[in-house]
Design a protein around this motif. Structure first.
Motif, PDB file in Angstrom:
ATOM      1  N   GLY A  25       1.260  -1.202  -0.365  1.00  0.00           N
ATOM      2  CA  GLY A  25       0.079   0.153   0.024  1.00  0.00           C
ATOM      3  C   GLY A  25       0.918   1.335  -0.255  1.00  0.00           C
ATOM      4  O   GLY A  25       0.793   2.699  -0.666  1.00  0.00           O
ATOM      5  N   PHE A  26       1.838   1.346   1.194  1.00  0.00           N
ATOM      6  CA  PHE A  26       2.525   2.402   0.834  1.00  0.00           C
ATOM      7  C   PHE A  26       3.786   3.025  -0.498  1.00  0.00           C
ATOM      8  O   PHE A  26       3.441   3.684  -1.155  1.00  0.00           O
ATOM      9  CB  PHE A  26       3.298   2.065   1.920  1.00  0.00           C
ATOM     10  N   ILE A  27       3.843   1.507  -1.004  1.00  0.00           N
ATOM     11  CA  ILE A  27       4.412   1.754  -2.844  1.00  0.00           C
ATOM     12  C   ILE A  27       3.564   1.995  -3.220  1.00  0.00           C
ATOM     13  O   ILE A  27       4.138   2.510  -3.830  1.00  0.00           O
ATOM     14  CB  ILE A  27       5.704   0.459  -2.601  1.00  0.00           C
ATOM     15  N   ALA A  39      -3.913  13.673   2.112  1.00  0.00           N
ATOM     16  CA  ALA A  39      -4.878  12.819   1.885  1.00  0.00           C
ATOM     17  C   ALA A  39      -3.944  11.740   1.545  1.00  0.00           C
ATOM     18  O   ALA A  39      -3.600  10.494   2.473  1.00  0.00           O
ATOM     19  CB  ALA A  39      -6.291  12.377   0.896  1.00  0.00           C
ATOM     20  N   TYR A  40      -2.984  11.784   0.602  1.00  0.00           N
ATOM     21  CA  TYR A  40      -1.916  10.783   0.556  1.00  0.00           C
ATOM     22  C   TYR A  40      -0.567  10.507   1.238  1.00  0.00           C
ATOM     23  O   TYR A  40       0.206   9.833   1.948  1.00  0.00           O
ATOM     24  CB  TYR A  40      -1.791  10.220  -0.984  1.00  0.00           C
ATOM     25  N   SER A  41      -0.291  11.951   1.741  1.00  0.00           N
ATOM     26  CA  SER A  41       0.508  12.105   2.801  1.00  0.00           C
ATOM     27  C   SER A  41       0.312  11.520   4.198  1.00  0.00           C
ATOM     28  O   SER A  41       1.194  10.557   5.196  1.00  0.00           O
ATOM     29  CB  SER A  41       1.344  13.411   3.173  1.00  0.00           C
ATOM     30  N   PHE A  42      -0.691  11.879   5.069  1.00  0.00           N
ATOM     31  CA  PHE A  42      -1.592  11.198   5.584  1.00  0.00           C
ATOM     32  C   PHE A  42      -1.440   9.523   5.865  1.00  0.00           C
ATOM     33  O   PHE A  42      -1.259   8.564   7.108  1.00  0.00           O
ATOM     34  CB  PHE A  42      -2.870  11.392   6.362  1.00  0.00           C
ATOM     35  N   PHE A  43      -2.079   8.925   4.207  1.00  0.00           N
ATOM     36  CA  PHE A  43      -1.657   7.260   4.273  1.00  0.00           C
ATOM     37  C   PHE A  43      -0.680   7.120   4.853  1.00  0.00           C
ATOM     38  O   PHE A  43       0.176   6.049   4.719  1.00  0.00           O
ATOM     39  CB  PHE A  43      -2.265   7.260   3.103  1.00  0.00           C
ATOM     40  N   LEU A  90      -8.137   2.382   9.201  1.00  0.00           N
ATOM     41  CA  LEU A  90      -8.996   2.637   8.355  1.00  0.00           C
ATOM     42  C   LEU A  90      -9.210   4.394   7.735  1.00  0.00           C
ATOM     43  O   LEU A  90      -9.795   3.748   7.004  1.00  0.00           O
ATOM     44  CB  LEU A  90     -10.176   2.353   9.100  1.00  0.00           C
ATOM     45  N   ILE A  91      -9.365   5.013   8.772  1.00  0.00           N
ATOM     46  CA  ILE A  91      -9.055   6.771   8.669  1.00  0.00           C
ATOM     47  C   ILE A  91      -8.679   7.041   7.554  1.00  0.00           C
ATOM     48  O   ILE A  91      -9.422   7.164   5.942  1.00  0.00           O
ATOM     49  CB  ILE A  91      -9.523   7.883   9.304  1.00  0.00           C
ATOM     50  N   GLY A  92      -7.383   6.385   7.122  1.00  0.00           N
ATOM     51  CA  GLY A  92      -6.300   7.199   5.644  1.00  0.00           C
ATOM     52  C   GLY A  92      -6.929   6.412   4.449  1.00  0.00           C
ATOM     53  O   GLY A  92      -7.335   6.443   3.483  1.00  0.00           O
ATOM     54  N   SER A  93      -7.626   4.969   4.637  1.00  0.00           N
ATOM     55  CA  SER A  93      -7.770   3.812   3.667  1.00  0.00           C
ATOM     56  C   SER A  93      -9.062   4.916   3.550  1.00  0.00           C
ATOM     57  O   SER A  93      -9.133   5.141   1.605  1.00  0.00           O
ATOM     58  CB  SER A  93      -8.047   2.625   4.056  1.00  0.00           C
ATOM     59  N   ILE A  94     -10.084   5.449   4.334  1.00  0.00           N
ATOM     60  CA  ILE A  94     -10.923   5.913   3.322  1.00  0.00           C
ATOM     61  C   ILE A  94     -11.028   7.227   2.399  1.00  0.00           C
ATOM     62  O   ILE A  94     -11.722   7.470   1.431  1.00  0.00           O
ATOM     63  CB  ILE A  94     -12.144   5.929   4.703  1.00  0.00           C
ATOM     64  N   VAL A  95      -9.901   7.877   3.091  1.00  0.00           N
ATOM     65  CA  VAL A  95      -9.905   9.301   2.543  1.00  0.00           C
ATOM     66  C   VAL A  95      -9.236   8.777   1.526  1.00  0.00           C
ATOM     67  O   VAL A  95      -9.374   9.308   0.173  1.00  0.00           O
ATOM     68  CB  VAL A  95      -8.876  10.205   3.826  1.00  0.00           C
ATOM     69  N   ALA A  96      -7.950   8.175   1.189  1.00  0.00           N
ATOM     70  CA  ALA A  96      -7.648   8.204   0.079  1.00  0.00           C
ATOM     71  C   ALA A  96      -7.775   7.506  -1.090  1.00  0.00           C
ATOM     72  O   ALA A  96      -8.163   7.450  -2.259  1.00  0.00           O
ATOM     73  CB  ALA A  96      -6.109   6.130   0.390  1.00  0.00           C
ATOM     74  N   ALA A  97      -9.147   6.294  -0.206  1.00  0.00           N
ATOM     75  CA  ALA A  97      -9.986   5.495  -1.663  1.00  0.00           C
ATOM     76  C   ALA A  97     -11.057   6.533  -2.506  1.00  0.00           C
ATOM     77  O   ALA A  97     -11.468   6.958  -3.419  1.00  0.00           O
ATOM     78  CB  ALA A  97     -11.167   4.541  -0.993  1.00  0.00           C
ATOM     79  N   ALA A  98     -10.982   8.161  -1.583  1.00  0.00           N
ATOM     80  CA  ALA A  98     -12.455   8.412  -1.991  1.00  0.00           C
ATOM     81  C   ALA A  98     -11.619   9.702  -2.569  1.00  0.00           C
ATOM     82  O   ALA A  98     -12.124  10.168  -3.178  1.00  0.00           O
ATOM     83  CB  ALA A  98     -12.984   9.671  -0.762  1.00  0.00           C
ATOM     84  N   LYS A  99     -10.126  10.082  -2.423  1.00  0.00           N
ATOM     85  CA  LYS A  99      -8.946  11.183  -3.216  1.00  0.00           C
ATOM     86  C   LYS A  99      -8.861  10.071  -4.333  1.00  0.00           C
ATOM     87  O   LYS A  99      -7.819  11.059  -4.817  1.00  0.00           O
ATOM     88  CB  LYS A  99      -8.514  11.620  -2.542  1.00  0.00           C
TER      89      LYS A  99
END
Length: 141
Positions: A25-27, A39-43, A90-99
């Motif tokens: 996921g990180f890579i 969003a992605y820096s948080f993820f 979970l929060i990071g994945s939701i935000v990453a999926a939305a953006k």
């Protein structure tokens, strides 16, 4: 009724897949064009911090540091790490999926983030049992 938190040996395969999914996921997010920097820096921060903390607890168990530092409840610390890490992931994945805007690398990163979230929950469920222990009172006088 006191609550007792017991650490039990985890299944190594779940933890291995957890580490692999966090790393993938990180890579995949790192090598994709970003649509939203925050969003992605948080993820990325959440996935790397989660991975580093998992490795930290493994090193603590390998070198048995928990026997020397008895002032810390290590099962409780590890449980809280998994709990907080799972919620943040979970929060990071939701935000990453939305953006993600259908960019394949970002969608893959969010998907592996959700997979890592599920694996964190499975690892917590199989590792820690919270049970209520009743104290027997023998009042025989």
């Amino acid at each position: 009724m006191p609550l007792v938190l017991r650490a039990q040996p985890t299944e190594g395969i779940t933890d291995l897949w957890l580490k692999i999914s966090l790393l993938i996921g990180f890579i995949s997010v790192n090598n994709s064009p970003w649509t939203d920097y925050s969003a992605y820096s948080f993820f990325q921060i959440v996935t790397m911090c989660d991975l580093v903390m998992i490795l930290f607890f493994y090193i603590m168990h390998i070198f048995r540091v928990y026997r020397k530092l008895t002032c810390v409840s290590w099962p409780l610390a590890e449980f809280l790490h998994y709990l907080i890490g799972t919620i943040l992931l979970l929060i990071g994945s939701i935000v990453a999926a939305a953006k993600s805007y259908n960019i394949t690398g970002l969608v893959a990163g969010a998907t592996f983030g959700f997979l890592a979230t599920i694996l964190c929950v499975i690892s917590m469920w199989s590792s820690y049992k919270v049970s209520c222990i009743t104290q027997s009172t023998n009042a025989s006088v």
